[in-house]
Design a protein around this motif. Structure first.
Motif, PDB file in Angstrom:
ATOM      1  N   VAL A  59       0.855  -1.187   0.000  1.00  0.00           N
ATOM      2  CA  VAL A  59       0.000   0.000   0.000  1.00  0.00           C
ATOM      3  C   VAL A  59       0.887   1.232   0.000  1.00  0.00           C
ATOM      4  CG1 VAL A  59      -1.778   1.283   1.238  1.00  0.00           C
ATOM      5  CG2 VAL A  59      -1.804  -1.226   1.259  1.00  0.00           C
ATOM      6  N   ASP A  60       0.646   2.126  -0.920  1.00  0.00           N
ATOM      7  CA  ASP A  60       1.422   3.365  -0.995  1.00  0.00           C
ATOM      8  C   ASP A  60       0.848   4.366   0.005  1.00  0.00           C
ATOM      9  OD1 ASP A  60       2.988   5.508  -1.597  1.00  0.00           O
ATOM     10  OD2 ASP A  60       2.159   5.832  -3.608  1.00  0.00           O
ATOM     11  N   THR A  61       1.586   4.616   1.083  1.00  0.00           N
ATOM     12  CA  THR A  61       1.105   5.555   2.107  1.00  0.00           C
ATOM     13  C   THR A  61       1.489   6.991   1.804  1.00  0.00           C
ATOM     14  OG1 THR A  61       3.113   5.276   3.439  1.00  0.00           O
ATOM     15  CG2 THR A  61       1.264   3.769   3.874  1.00  0.00           C
ATOM     16  N   GLY A  62       2.494   7.174   0.958  1.00  0.00           N
ATOM     17  CA  GLY A  62       2.944   8.525   0.650  1.00  0.00           C
ATOM     18  C   GLY A  62       3.866   9.112   1.701  1.00  0.00           C
ATOM     19  N   VAL A  63       4.230   8.335   2.723  1.00  0.00           N
ATOM     20  CA  VAL A  63       5.144   8.827   3.752  1.00  0.00           C
ATOM     21  C   VAL A  63       6.336   7.874   3.868  1.00  0.00           C
ATOM     22  CG1 VAL A  63       3.256   9.896   5.031  1.00  0.00           C
ATOM     23  CG2 VAL A  63       4.014   7.604   5.665  1.00  0.00           C
ATOM     24  N   THR A  64       7.444   8.413   4.343  1.00  0.00           N
ATOM     25  CA  THR A  64       8.649   7.598   4.528  1.00  0.00           C
ATOM     26  C   THR A  64       9.006   7.417   5.999  1.00  0.00           C
ATOM     27  OG1 THR A  64      10.030   9.583   4.283  1.00  0.00           O
ATOM     28  CG2 THR A  64       9.606   8.273   2.302  1.00  0.00           C
ATOM     29  N   GLN A  65       8.271   8.080   6.869  1.00  0.00           N
ATOM     30  CA  GLN A  65       8.473   7.878   8.305  1.00  0.00           C
ATOM     31  C   GLN A  65       7.874   6.530   8.702  1.00  0.00           C
ATOM     32  OE1 GLN A  65       9.955   9.817  10.569  1.00  0.00           O
ATOM     33  NE2 GLN A  65      10.192  11.794   9.550  1.00  0.00           N
ATOM     34  N   SER A  66       8.469   5.888   9.706  1.00  0.00           N
ATOM     35  CA  SER A  66       7.958   4.606  10.156  1.00  0.00           C
ATOM     36  C   SER A  66       6.541   4.751  10.699  1.00  0.00           C
ATOM     37  CB  SER A  66       8.867   4.038  11.246  1.00  0.00           C
ATOM     38  OG  SER A  66      10.146   3.743  10.717  1.00  0.00           O
ATOM     39  N   ILE A  67       5.686   3.776  10.370  1.00  0.00           N
ATOM     40  CA  ILE A  67       4.334   3.730  10.906  1.00  0.00           C
ATOM     41  C   ILE A  67       4.401   2.986  12.234  1.00  0.00           C
ATOM     42  CG2 ILE A  67       1.951   3.039  10.513  1.00  0.00           C
ATOM     43  CD1 ILE A  67       2.974   5.096   8.508  1.00  0.00           C
ATOM     44  N   THR A  68       4.047   3.663  13.308  1.00  0.00           N
ATOM     45  CA  THR A  68       4.266   3.116  14.645  1.00  0.00           C
ATOM     46  C   THR A  68       2.982   2.816  15.403  1.00  0.00           C
ATOM     47  OG1 THR A  68       4.571   5.411  15.356  1.00  0.00           O
ATOM     48  CG2 THR A  68       6.552   4.112  14.966  1.00  0.00           C
ATOM     49  N   ALA A  69       1.817   3.190  14.873  1.00  0.00           N
ATOM     50  CA  ALA A  69       0.555   2.909  15.550  1.00  0.00           C
ATOM     51  C   ALA A  69      -0.568   2.903  14.526  1.00  0.00           C
ATOM     52  CB  ALA A  69       0.269   3.948  16.641  1.00  0.00           C
ATOM     53  N   ALA A  70      -1.671   2.256  14.898  1.00  0.00           N
ATOM     54  CA  ALA A  70      -2.813   2.167  13.993  1.00  0.00           C
ATOM     55  C   ALA A  70      -4.082   1.989  14.804  1.00  0.00           C
ATOM     56  CB  ALA A  70      -2.639   0.990  13.030  1.00  0.00           C
ATOM     57  N   SER A  71      -5.215   2.328  14.195  1.00  0.00           N
ATOM     58  CA  SER A  71      -6.502   2.111  14.854  1.00  0.00           C
ATOM     59  C   SER A  71      -7.597   2.003  13.799  1.00  0.00           C
ATOM     60  CB  SER A  71      -6.813   3.243  15.840  1.00  0.00           C
ATOM     61  OG  SER A  71      -6.964   4.477  15.161  1.00  0.00           O
ATOM     62  N   LEU A  72      -8.732   1.479  14.249  1.00  0.00           N
ATOM     63  CA  LEU A  72      -9.898   1.295  13.400  1.00  0.00           C
ATOM     64  C   LEU A  72     -11.074   1.989  14.067  1.00  0.00           C
ATOM     65  CD1 LEU A  72     -11.237  -0.262  10.964  1.00  0.00           C
ATOM     66  CD2 LEU A  72     -11.640  -2.127  12.588  1.00  0.00           C
ATOM     67  N   ASP A  73     -11.767   2.886  13.339  1.00  0.00           N
ATOM     68  CA  ASP A  73     -12.869   3.603  13.983  1.00  0.00           C
ATOM     69  C   ASP A  73     -14.203   2.887  13.759  1.00  0.00           C
ATOM     70  OD1 ASP A  73     -13.966   4.389  11.507  1.00  0.00           O
ATOM     71  OD2 ASP A  73     -12.975   6.341  11.532  1.00  0.00           O
ATOM     72  N   SER A  74     -15.253   3.420  14.362  1.00  0.00           N
ATOM     73  CA  SER A  74     -16.553   2.750  14.316  1.00  0.00           C
ATOM     74  C   SER A  74     -17.190   2.784  12.933  1.00  0.00           C
ATOM     75  CB  SER A  74     -17.503   3.380  15.338  1.00  0.00           C
ATOM     76  OG  SER A  74     -17.751   4.743  15.017  1.00  0.00           O
ATOM     77  N   HIS A  75     -16.670   3.628  12.038  1.00  0.00           N
ATOM     78  CA  HIS A  75     -17.151   3.665  10.659  1.00  0.00           C
ATOM     79  C   HIS A  75     -16.452   2.625   9.790  1.00  0.00           C
ATOM     80  CE1 HIS A  75     -19.226   7.298  11.718  1.00  0.00           C
ATOM     81  NE2 HIS A  75     -18.109   7.961  11.949  1.00  0.00           N
ATOM     82  N   GLY A  76     -15.448   1.951  10.356  1.00  0.00           N
ATOM     83  CA  GLY A  76     -14.669   0.989   9.576  1.00  0.00           C
ATOM     84  C   GLY A  76     -13.490   1.601   8.871  1.00  0.00           C
ATOM     85  N   ASP A  77     -13.196   2.879   9.137  1.00  0.00           N
ATOM     86  CA  ASP A  77     -12.046   3.541   8.515  1.00  0.00           C
ATOM     87  C   ASP A  77     -10.767   3.176   9.261  1.00  0.00           C
ATOM     88  OD1 ASP A  77     -13.834   4.721   6.815  1.00  0.00           O
ATOM     89  OD2 ASP A  77     -13.703   6.714   7.725  1.00  0.00           O
ATOM     90  N   TYR A  78      -9.682   3.005   8.497  1.00  0.00           N
ATOM     91  CA  TYR A  78      -8.373   2.717   9.074  1.00  0.00           C
ATOM     92  C   TYR A  78      -7.599   4.018   9.303  1.00  0.00           C
ATOM     93  CZ  TYR A  78      -9.013  -2.181   7.689  1.00  0.00           C
ATOM     94  OH  TYR A  78      -9.475  -3.462   7.544  1.00  0.00           O
ATOM     95  N   TRP A  79      -6.878   4.064  10.418  1.00  0.00           N
ATOM     96  CA  TRP A  79      -6.015   5.192  10.736  1.00  0.00           C
ATOM     97  C   TRP A  79      -4.601   4.686  10.994  1.00  0.00           C
ATOM     98  CZ3 TRP A  79      -7.918  10.344  11.566  1.00  0.00           C
ATOM     99  CH2 TRP A  79      -9.302  10.471  11.441  1.00  0.00           C
ATOM    100  N   LEU A  80      -3.618   5.397  10.442  1.00  0.00           N
ATOM    101  CA  LEU A  80      -2.208   5.103  10.682  1.00  0.00           C
ATOM    102  C   LEU A  80      -1.534   6.345  11.247  1.00  0.00           C
ATOM    103  CD1 LEU A  80      -1.292   3.256   7.344  1.00  0.00           C
ATOM    104  CD2 LEU A  80      -1.760   2.196   9.565  1.00  0.00           C
ATOM    105  N   PHE A  81      -0.514   6.126  12.069  1.00  0.00           N
ATOM    106  CA  PHE A  81       0.197   7.216  12.731  1.00  0.00           C
ATOM    107  C   PHE A  81       1.687   6.950  12.652  1.00  0.00           C
ATOM    108  CE2 PHE A  81      -3.874   6.249  14.573  1.00  0.00           C
ATOM    109  CZ  PHE A  81      -4.531   7.475  14.540  1.00  0.00           C
ATOM    110  N   SER A  82       2.446   7.985  12.307  1.00  0.00           N
ATOM    111  CA  SER A  82       3.872   7.783  12.052  1.00  0.00           C
ATOM    112  C   SER A  82       4.741   8.302  13.193  1.00  0.00           C
ATOM    113  CB  SER A  82       4.280   8.477  10.753  1.00  0.00           C
ATOM    114  OG  SER A  82       4.497   9.858  10.974  1.00  0.00           O
ATOM    115  N   GLN A  83       5.978   7.866  13.155  1.00  0.00           N
ATOM    116  CA  GLN A  83       6.975   8.323  14.121  1.00  0.00           C
ATOM    117  C   GLN A  83       7.185   9.825  14.002  1.00  0.00           C
ATOM    118  OE1 GLN A  83      10.893   6.565  13.579  1.00  0.00           O
ATOM    119  NE2 GLN A  83      11.065   6.262  15.777  1.00  0.00           N
ATOM    120  N   GLY A  84       6.974  10.355  12.827  1.00  0.00           N
ATOM    121  CA  GLY A  84       7.122  11.789  12.614  1.00  0.00           C
ATOM    122  C   GLY A  84       5.876  12.586  12.933  1.00  0.00           C
ATOM    123  N   GLY A  85       4.784  11.923  13.290  1.00  0.00           N
ATOM    124  CA  GLY A  85       3.576  12.622  13.682  1.00  0.00           C
ATOM    125  C   GLY A  85       2.498  12.724  12.626  1.00  0.00           C
TER     126      GLY A  85
END
Length: 358
Positions: free
Chosen positions: A284-310
């Motif tokens: 999956v092309d995320t468009g970022v080069t910072q490490s992805i360090t956390a993730a979550s799934l919301d009640s709508h079924g949308d995925y969220w990713l969070f990077s080391q760079g914020g």
């Protein structure tokens, strides 16, 4: 357990500077496993590494044995009573009251009251002997099988090295059955709520002993991820974690998803998606080069990713693509979750942040 107040960045910097300057140089050394976590009004602004829901309560863990909890969606925080000051890396609550936290020095903590008070179930001073004894019994029962000698030697080495055995991930199916995982293929399982723990190094397709960074269930499947592209999945028939093909040879930090859809995320912005239980993966092309360090799934079924760079990224199409959320001020993220009201709770080097629902 006092309510934590809000400090300005300037006041926080001054407090930290004065605290360091006033430290007693002559203080006697006390092992972090014997030293309760110190109460601090600054803890919610200090580094935290993971956050979880205990029912509706938010609970977060971090260095120096710090654990904090909130009963009003992150507006106010209280510091928990913790009997160690070892760095804590991950936590899980399979029920609203029963929770486990793991960290450095092989520590496994247990809470029966939703994260307000914690007790030690195991630590690194015991793990080496536990591993050695377990595999010595297997070697005695099956002398024709040469593999057990290797695991006995590993346990003896861990025992000689002492307590420094970081545990990096924890997962429980319910209040009795769970796993703790960590460095050099260290994996422990309990079927009695942590009263006893059983080593499972022989039950992983990880012959090189790569670090196990995280363990998580997606649907009915249980996954392990680690360094150098390690992706494993529990096979109930074989009673072991079997290797999956990996689309990336670098470190994976976590895995999440929903039934029929699983995503792994890791170093340098790498994310992979599988629709067949991990048998094949698409990058999956995320468009970022910072490490992805956390993730979550919301009640709508949308995925969220969070990077080391914020960076905060969101996918509205089942993980096929992600878009950076530009309105979110960047700050390093180590752990994340979505509340029932779809607010986003983030923890990292700067403590806790709560982003409103979107």
């Amino acid at each position: 357990m006092a309510t934590l107040n809000t400090f300005t960045p300037w006041a926080l910097a001054v407090a930290l500077t004065l605290g360091g300057a006033c430290g007693g140089a002559q203080a006697a050394y006390v092992d972090v496993l014997d030293l309760p976590a110190k109460a601090s009004a600054l803890v919610v602004h200090s580094a935290l590494r993971d956050v979880a829901l205990a029912g509706e309560r938010l609970v977060a863990v971090g260095p120096r044995g710090h654990i904090v909890y909130s009963d009003n969606q992150g507006q106010d925080w209280h510091q928990a009573s913790v009997p160690v000051s070892a760095d804590l890396n991950a936590l899980v609550f399979p029920t609203a009251l029963e929770g486990w936290a793991v960290g450095n020095d092989g520590v496994i903590l247990h809470s029966r009251d939703g994260g307000a008070n914690w007790a030690v179930q195991l630590d690194g001073r015991q793990i080496g002997a536990l591993v050695a004894a377990h595999y010595q019994a297997l070697a005695k029962a099956h002398p024709e099988d040469a593999q057990w000698a290797q695991f006995v030697a590993e346990g003896q080495r861990l025992e000689q090295e002492g307590a420094d055995k970081p545990l990096l991930g924890v997962w429980f199916a319910d209040a009795r059955h769970g796993y703790a995982v960590g460095v050099f293929n260290l994996i422990l399982r309990t079927d009695d709520g942590g009263s006893t723990w059983v080593p499972m190094q022989d039950r992983t397709d990880n012959p090189q002993g790569f670090h196990l960074n995280a363990i998580r269930a997606v649907g009915d499947a249980l996954y392990l991820v680690g360094e150098q592209g390690l992706l494993l999945k529990w096979d109930a028939g074989q009673q072991r974690f079997v290797a999956l093909p990996s689309p990336y040879p670098g470190t994976w930090f976590g895995v999440f998803g929903k039934p029929g859809e699983v995503l792994a995320y890791g170093l340098r912005g790498h994310v992979a998606r599988s629709l067949d239980g991990g048998q094949s993966w698409a990058k999956v092309d995320t468009g970022v080069t910072q490490s992805i360090t956390a993730a979550s799934l919301d009640s709508h079924g949308d995925y969220w990713l969070f990077s080391q760079g914020g960076q905060v990224l969101r996918s509205r199409d089942g993980g096929l693509s992600f878009a950076v959320q530009p309105q979110v001020p960047p700050a390093p993220v180590a752990g994340a979750l979505q509340t029932g009201a779809n607010a986003t709770v983030l923890v990292g080097e700067r403590g806790v942040r709560v982003l409103p629902a979107r």
